[in-house]
Write a protein that holds these residues in place. Structure first.
Motif, PDB file in Angstrom:
ATOM      1  N   PHE A 114       0.834  -1.197   0.000  1.00 41.58           N
ATOM      2  CA  PHE A 114       0.000   0.000   0.000  1.00 41.58           C
ATOM      3  C   PHE A 114       0.872   1.251   0.000  1.00 41.58           C
ATOM      4  CE2 PHE A 114      -2.302   3.455   1.999  1.00 41.58           C
ATOM      5  CZ  PHE A 114      -3.468   3.476   1.259  1.00 41.58           C
ATOM      6  N   TRP A 152      -5.680  -2.155  -5.295  1.00 41.87           N
ATOM      7  CA  TRP A 152      -5.978  -3.394  -4.592  1.00 41.87           C
ATOM      8  C   TRP A 152      -5.725  -4.631  -5.426  1.00 41.87           C
ATOM      9  CZ3 TRP A 152      -5.607  -1.717  -0.092  1.00 41.87           C
ATOM     10  CH2 TRP A 152      -6.196  -0.512   0.312  1.00 41.87           C
ATOM     11  N   TRP A 168      -8.062  -3.633   4.596  1.00 41.74           N
ATOM     12  CA  TRP A 168      -7.390  -2.348   4.779  1.00 41.74           C
ATOM     13  C   TRP A 168      -8.335  -1.302   5.362  1.00 41.74           C
ATOM     14  CZ3 TRP A 168      -2.453  -0.981   4.826  1.00 41.74           C
ATOM     15  CH2 TRP A 168      -2.159   0.373   4.872  1.00 41.74           C
ATOM     16  N   THR A 169      -9.525  -1.204   4.797  1.00 38.13           N
ATOM     17  CA  THR A 169     -10.456  -0.178   5.270  1.00 38.13           C
ATOM     18  C   THR A 169     -10.936  -0.475   6.689  1.00 38.13           C
ATOM     19  OG1 THR A 169     -12.294  -1.261   4.135  1.00 38.13           O
ATOM     20  CG2 THR A 169     -11.214   0.567   2.998  1.00 38.13           C
ATOM     21  N   GLU A 181      -3.909   2.711  -3.366  1.00 39.75           N
ATOM     22  CA  GLU A 181      -5.129   1.902  -3.367  1.00 39.75           C
ATOM     23  C   GLU A 181      -5.287   1.069  -4.632  1.00 39.75           C
ATOM     24  OE1 GLU A 181      -8.460   4.394  -2.481  1.00 39.75           O
ATOM     25  OE2 GLU A 181      -7.686   4.905  -0.513  1.00 39.75           O
ATOM     26  N   GLU A 195      -8.938  -4.939   0.107  1.00 40.57           N
ATOM     27  CA  GLU A 195      -9.484  -3.608   0.354  1.00 40.57           C
ATOM     28  C   GLU A 195     -10.336  -3.591   1.616  1.00 40.57           C
ATOM     29  OE1 GLU A 195     -12.070  -0.080  -1.797  1.00 40.57           O
ATOM     30  OE2 GLU A 195     -11.928  -2.042  -2.757  1.00 40.57           O
ATOM     31  N   SER A 228      -9.189   2.731   8.251  1.00 35.15           N
ATOM     32  CA  SER A 228     -10.095   3.766   7.772  1.00 35.15           C
ATOM     33  C   SER A 228     -10.055   4.970   8.709  1.00 35.15           C
ATOM     34  CB  SER A 228     -11.525   3.240   7.670  1.00 35.15           C
ATOM     35  OG  SER A 228     -12.034   2.979   8.955  1.00 35.15           O
TER      36      SER A 228
END
Length: 73
Positions: free
Chosen positions: A39, A46, A65-66, A44, A62, A70
């Protein structure tokens, strides 16, 4: 084999039907480190990041990660 032992401890009787989905959502420490490094290099992107992790989709990466990083501010 040790992972199977830990998985059975975390699974309740109510969640046996969805246990395969839950276990797939878990990322190993190596996968987490790789995602973080990729990353930082790629942003982003992905699908490119997921391409480096066998068995993982861009959507899974994704979502991971979020959920971890986030910013809800």
């Amino acid at each position: 084999m040790a992972d199977l032992k830990h998985s059975s401890d975390d699974v309740s009787d109510d969640s046996l039907g969805g246990s395969s989905q839950d276990s797939k959502a878990e990322f190993s420490e190596d996968e987490e480190t790789l995602i973080e490094r990729m990353f930082n290099l790629l942003g982003e992107r992905w699908s490119l990041i997921a391409g480096r992790i066998p068995g993982r989709t861009a959507e899974e990466v994704e979502k991971y990660w979020t959920s971890r990083y986030s910013t809800s501010e």
